[in-house]
Motif scaffolding. Structure first.
Motif, PDB file in Angstrom:
ATOM      1  N   ASN A 234       0.823  -1.212   0.000  1.00  0.00           N
ATOM      2  CA  ASN A 234       0.000   0.000   0.000  1.00  0.00           C
ATOM      3  C   ASN A 234       0.856   1.261   0.000  1.00  0.00           C
ATOM      4  OD1 ASN A 234      -2.398  -1.439  -0.029  1.00  0.00           O
ATOM      5  ND2 ASN A 234      -2.607  -1.451   2.196  1.00  0.00           N
ATOM      6  N   ARG A 235       1.927   1.250   0.780  1.00  0.00           N
ATOM      7  CA  ARG A 235       2.794   2.427   0.823  1.00  0.00           C
ATOM      8  C   ARG A 235       3.581   2.595  -0.479  1.00  0.00           C
ATOM      9  NH1 ARG A 235       6.619   2.034   4.734  1.00  0.00           N
ATOM     10  NH2 ARG A 235       6.200  -0.164   5.166  1.00  0.00           N
ATOM     11  N   TYR A 236       3.919   1.486  -1.115  1.00  0.00           N
ATOM     12  CA  TYR A 236       4.576   1.565  -2.423  1.00  0.00           C
ATOM     13  C   TYR A 236       3.618   2.127  -3.471  1.00  0.00           C
ATOM     14  CZ  TYR A 236       7.264   0.061  -6.535  1.00  0.00           C
ATOM     15  OH  TYR A 236       7.961   0.031  -7.717  1.00  0.00           O
ATOM     16  N   LEU A 237       2.359   1.737  -3.412  1.00  0.00           N
ATOM     17  CA  LEU A 237       1.361   2.288  -4.332  1.00  0.00           C
ATOM     18  C   LEU A 237       1.198   3.800  -4.129  1.00  0.00           C
ATOM     19  CD1 LEU A 237      -1.354  -0.517  -4.181  1.00  0.00           C
ATOM     20  CD2 LEU A 237       0.028   0.093  -6.175  1.00  0.00           C
ATOM     21  N   ILE A 238       1.249   4.243  -2.890  1.00  0.00           N
ATOM     22  CA  ILE A 238       1.149   5.675  -2.619  1.00  0.00           C
ATOM     23  C   ILE A 238       2.332   6.415  -3.246  1.00  0.00           C
ATOM     24  CG2 ILE A 238       1.269   7.419  -0.782  1.00  0.00           C
ATOM     25  CD1 ILE A 238      -0.340   5.481   0.972  1.00  0.00           C
ATOM     26  N   VAL A 239       3.512   5.831  -3.165  1.00  0.00           N
ATOM     27  CA  VAL A 239       4.696   6.443  -3.783  1.00  0.00           C
ATOM     28  C   VAL A 239       4.506   6.572  -5.291  1.00  0.00           C
ATOM     29  CG1 VAL A 239       7.142   6.077  -4.312  1.00  0.00           C
ATOM     30  CG2 VAL A 239       6.312   5.723  -1.981  1.00  0.00           C
ATOM     31  N   ILE A 240       3.998   5.527  -5.917  1.00  0.00           N
ATOM     32  CA  ILE A 240       3.839   5.526  -7.380  1.00  0.00           C
ATOM     33  C   ILE A 240       2.719   6.469  -7.814  1.00  0.00           C
ATOM     34  CG2 ILE A 240       3.214   4.118  -9.380  1.00  0.00           C
ATOM     35  CD1 ILE A 240       4.456   1.731  -7.878  1.00  0.00           C
ATOM     36  N   LEU A 241       1.571   6.358  -7.156  1.00  0.00           N
ATOM     37  CA  LEU A 241       0.388   7.122  -7.565  1.00  0.00           C
ATOM     38  C   LEU A 241       0.370   8.537  -6.996  1.00  0.00           C
ATOM     39  CD1 LEU A 241      -2.329   4.344  -7.090  1.00  0.00           C
ATOM     40  CD2 LEU A 241      -1.239   5.048  -9.238  1.00  0.00           C
ATOM     41  N   GLU A 242       1.193   8.771  -5.977  1.00  0.00           N
ATOM     42  CA  GLU A 242       1.251  10.063  -5.288  1.00  0.00           C
ATOM     43  C   GLU A 242      -0.084  10.410  -4.638  1.00  0.00           C
ATOM     44  OE1 GLU A 242       2.700  12.794  -8.236  1.00  0.00           O
ATOM     45  OE2 GLU A 242       4.771  12.172  -7.909  1.00  0.00           O
ATOM     46  N   ARG A 243      -0.779   9.397  -4.187  1.00  0.00           N
ATOM     47  CA  ARG A 243      -2.041   9.576  -3.460  1.00  0.00           C
ATOM     48  C   ARG A 243      -2.429   8.249  -2.819  1.00  0.00           C
ATOM     49  NH1 ARG A 243      -6.044   6.918  -6.008  1.00  0.00           N
ATOM     50  NH2 ARG A 243      -5.909   6.579  -8.256  1.00  0.00           N
ATOM     51  N   GLN A 244      -3.293   8.326  -1.847  1.00  0.00           N
ATOM     52  CA  GLN A 244      -3.836   7.124  -1.217  1.00  0.00           C
ATOM     53  C   GLN A 244      -4.845   6.454  -2.150  1.00  0.00           C
ATOM     54  OE1 GLN A 244      -4.038   4.374   0.666  1.00  0.00           O
ATOM     55  NE2 GLN A 244      -3.929   5.521   2.581  1.00  0.00           N
ATOM     56  N   VAL A 245      -4.859   5.141  -2.175  1.00  0.00           N
ATOM     57  CA  VAL A 245      -5.895   4.405  -2.896  1.00  0.00           C
ATOM     58  C   VAL A 245      -7.160   4.473  -2.051  1.00  0.00           C
ATOM     59  CG1 VAL A 245      -6.561   2.195  -3.904  1.00  0.00           C
ATOM     60  CG2 VAL A 245      -4.152   2.887  -3.909  1.00  0.00           C
ATOM     61  N   ARG A 246      -8.182   5.157  -2.550  1.00  0.00           N
ATOM     62  CA  ARG A 246      -9.370   5.443  -1.747  1.00  0.00           C
ATOM     63  C   ARG A 246     -10.051   4.182  -1.229  1.00  0.00           C
ATOM     64  NH1 ARG A 246      -9.692   8.904  -6.033  1.00  0.00           N
ATOM     65  NH2 ARG A 246     -11.156   7.540  -7.105  1.00  0.00           N
ATOM     66  N   SER A 247     -10.109   3.157  -2.045  1.00  0.00           N
ATOM     67  CA  SER A 247     -10.804   1.924  -1.653  1.00  0.00           C
ATOM     68  C   SER A 247     -10.126   1.230  -0.482  1.00  0.00           C
ATOM     69  CB  SER A 247     -10.885   0.967  -2.839  1.00  0.00           C
ATOM     70  OG  SER A 247     -11.536   1.574  -3.936  1.00  0.00           O
ATOM     71  N   THR A 248      -8.847   1.522  -0.257  1.00  0.00           N
ATOM     72  CA  THR A 248      -8.140   0.928   0.877  1.00  0.00           C
ATOM     73  C   THR A 248      -8.806   1.310   2.193  1.00  0.00           C
ATOM     74  OG1 THR A 248      -6.053   1.015  -0.348  1.00  0.00           O
ATOM     75  CG2 THR A 248      -5.905   0.740   2.028  1.00  0.00           C
ATOM     76  N   LEU A 249      -9.295   2.546   2.285  1.00  0.00           N
ATOM     77  CA  LEU A 249      -9.943   3.000   3.518  1.00  0.00           C
ATOM     78  C   LEU A 249     -11.220   2.206   3.778  1.00  0.00           C
ATOM     79  CD1 LEU A 249      -9.462   6.848   2.974  1.00  0.00           C
ATOM     80  CD2 LEU A 249      -7.987   5.254   4.234  1.00  0.00           C
ATOM     81  N   PHE A 250     -11.963   1.923   2.721  1.00  0.00           N
ATOM     82  CA  PHE A 250     -13.184   1.114   2.829  1.00  0.00           C
ATOM     83  C   PHE A 250     -12.836  -0.287   3.321  1.00  0.00           C
ATOM     84  CE2 PHE A 250     -17.041  -0.594   0.228  1.00  0.00           C
ATOM     85  CZ  PHE A 250     -17.750  -0.784   1.415  1.00  0.00           C
ATOM     86  N   LEU A 251     -11.789  -0.881   2.747  1.00  0.00           N
ATOM     87  CA  LEU A 251     -11.371  -2.216   3.142  1.00  0.00           C
ATOM     88  C   LEU A 251     -10.946  -2.244   4.609  1.00  0.00           C
ATOM     89  CD1 LEU A 251      -9.298  -3.135  -0.038  1.00  0.00           C
ATOM     90  CD2 LEU A 251     -11.321  -4.357   0.759  1.00  0.00           C
ATOM     91  N   ARG A 252     -10.243  -1.209   5.042  1.00  0.00           N
ATOM     92  CA  ARG A 252      -9.789  -1.162   6.441  1.00  0.00           C
ATOM     93  C   ARG A 252     -10.955  -1.019   7.408  1.00  0.00           C
ATOM     94  NH1 ARG A 252      -4.653   2.919   5.497  1.00  0.00           N
ATOM     95  NH2 ARG A 252      -3.190   1.340   4.681  1.00  0.00           N
ATOM     96  N   ARG A 253     -11.944  -0.216   7.036  1.00  0.00           N
ATOM     97  CA  ARG A 253     -13.108  -0.059   7.913  1.00  0.00           C
ATOM     98  C   ARG A 253     -13.861  -1.373   8.060  1.00  0.00           C
ATOM     99  NH1 ARG A 253     -13.524   5.363   5.718  1.00  0.00           N
ATOM    100  NH2 ARG A 253     -14.833   4.639   3.998  1.00  0.00           N
ATOM    101  N   LEU A 254     -14.001  -2.107   6.945  1.00  0.00           N
ATOM    102  CA  LEU A 254     -14.672  -3.408   7.019  1.00  0.00           C
ATOM    103  C   LEU A 254     -13.873  -4.392   7.867  1.00  0.00           C
ATOM    104  CD1 LEU A 254     -16.008  -3.990   3.395  1.00  0.00           C
ATOM    105  CD2 LEU A 254     -17.310  -3.416   5.433  1.00  0.00           C
ATOM    106  N   ALA A 255     -12.538  -4.369   7.728  1.00  0.00           N
ATOM    107  CA  ALA A 255     -11.694  -5.256   8.519  1.00  0.00           C
ATOM    108  C   ALA A 255     -11.824  -4.936  10.004  1.00  0.00           C
ATOM    109  CB  ALA A 255     -10.237  -5.124   8.073  1.00  0.00           C
ATOM    110  N   ALA A 256     -11.923  -3.661  10.334  1.00  0.00           N
ATOM    111  CA  ALA A 256     -12.059  -3.244  11.725  1.00  0.00           C
ATOM    112  C   ALA A 256     -13.380  -3.727  12.320  1.00  0.00           C
ATOM    113  CB  ALA A 256     -11.951  -1.734  11.839  1.00  0.00           C
ATOM    114  N   ILE A 257     -14.411  -3.761  11.481  1.00  0.00           N
ATOM    115  CA  ILE A 257     -15.728  -4.241  11.945  1.00  0.00           C
ATOM    116  C   ILE A 257     -15.714  -5.768  12.107  1.00  0.00           C
ATOM    117  CG2 ILE A 257     -18.158  -4.488  11.321  1.00  0.00           C
ATOM    118  CD1 ILE A 257     -17.862  -1.770   9.843  1.00  0.00           C
TER     119      ILE A 257
END
Length: 263
Positions: A234-257
């Motif tokens: 995920n951090r490597y993708l941020i380096v390449i894309l120069e932004r957070q992958v938005r769907s990652t936040l959705f996945l993390r929220r579901l994992a937390a639940i």
């Protein structure tokens, strides 16, 4: 230009869509021959539209497309694969959103992207089959990420040291995210911008990068190691894309639940 030349057929994977005008919708789609393109579906938001059900997100559709001024126009649409089971499972929907967002981020227009097309469809089919069995494919997204990075020319160097090019030993090595690879302990000793990478995490990254899904799918990975692998990717993708992958936040929220103790 003849009518035949102005109308073409293509298969398309619906990656993204946005509403325009009163009843139209612009779709960002991946095609096997023309890469990523934007098409307009006129009147598709009307309740009487016969195309609407065939142009849902994540759908694989067969299209007839007419040449237009701003966007080419979808004149006919027919579902090839709807991924029905995927759509009934929230975790699978989140994973499909992630797959489509990454494909959208890396695919180019007017480019032959057949391997990327095959990878994206394979990921969605796997998610759909897993949702039907109610068994989440735990390793799929990390494997998909590394396959996509390889296909698009951003494959991280995980087997040899970035500096001395010697084969990395099974010991603590060091990650250089902005350079897209790993350094051996000797080369890393001269650096202050690297981070330690443990043996198990590097081993799993290499495995996901180099093996087909048939070999990866049955492997059971300890949750802590898989989380470390996902963090690196995920951090490597941020380096390449120069932004957070938005769907990652959705996945993390579901994992937390689903797994509050692990989260």
């Amino acid at each position: 230009m003849s009518t035949r030349e102005r109308i073409r057929s293509t298969h398309a994977l619906i990656l993204r869509r946005r509403d325009v005008n009163d009843a139209d919708r612009v779709l960002t789609v991946l095609t096997p021959g023309d890469g990523k393109v934007e098409l307009i579906a006129k009147g598709v938001r009307k309740t009487t539209s016969r195309k609407a059900g065939h142009l849902e997100l994540f759908a694989h559709a067969a299209l007839l497309v007419a040449q237009g001024r701003t966007w080419d126009i979808i004149t006919e649409a027919q579902t090839v694969e709807s991924f029905r089971h995927l759509r009934e499972n929230l975790d699978a929907i989140a994973a499909a959103s992630y797959v489509c967002e990454l494909v959208d981020s890396f695919a180019e227009s007017d480019d032959e992207v057949r391997p990327l097309w095959d990878l994206a469809l394979f990921a969605l089919r796997t998610l759909d089959e897993s949702a039907e069995r109610d068994q989440a494919p735990a390793n799929l997204l990390a494997w998909f990420d590394l396959q996509l990075l390889s296909l698009t020319g951003f494959q991280p160097q995980l087997f040899r040291c970035l500096d001395c090019e010697k084969t990395l030993e099974p010991t603590t090595n060091f990650l250089a995210l902005h350079e897209g690879g790993v350094l051996c302990a000797q080369c890393a000793a001269r650096r202050t911008d690297v981070e330690a990478l443990d043996v198990d995490t590097l081993k799993l990254l290499r495995f996901f990068q180099s093996q087909p899904w048939a070999a990866v799918a049955p492997v059971t990975v300890r949750a802590a190691i898989l989380r470390r692998v996902e963090s690196v990717i995920n951090r490597y993708l941020i380096v390449i894309l120069e932004r957070q992958v938005r769907s990652t936040l959705f996945l993390r929220r579901l994992a937390a639940i689903s797994h509050p103790a692990e989260a």
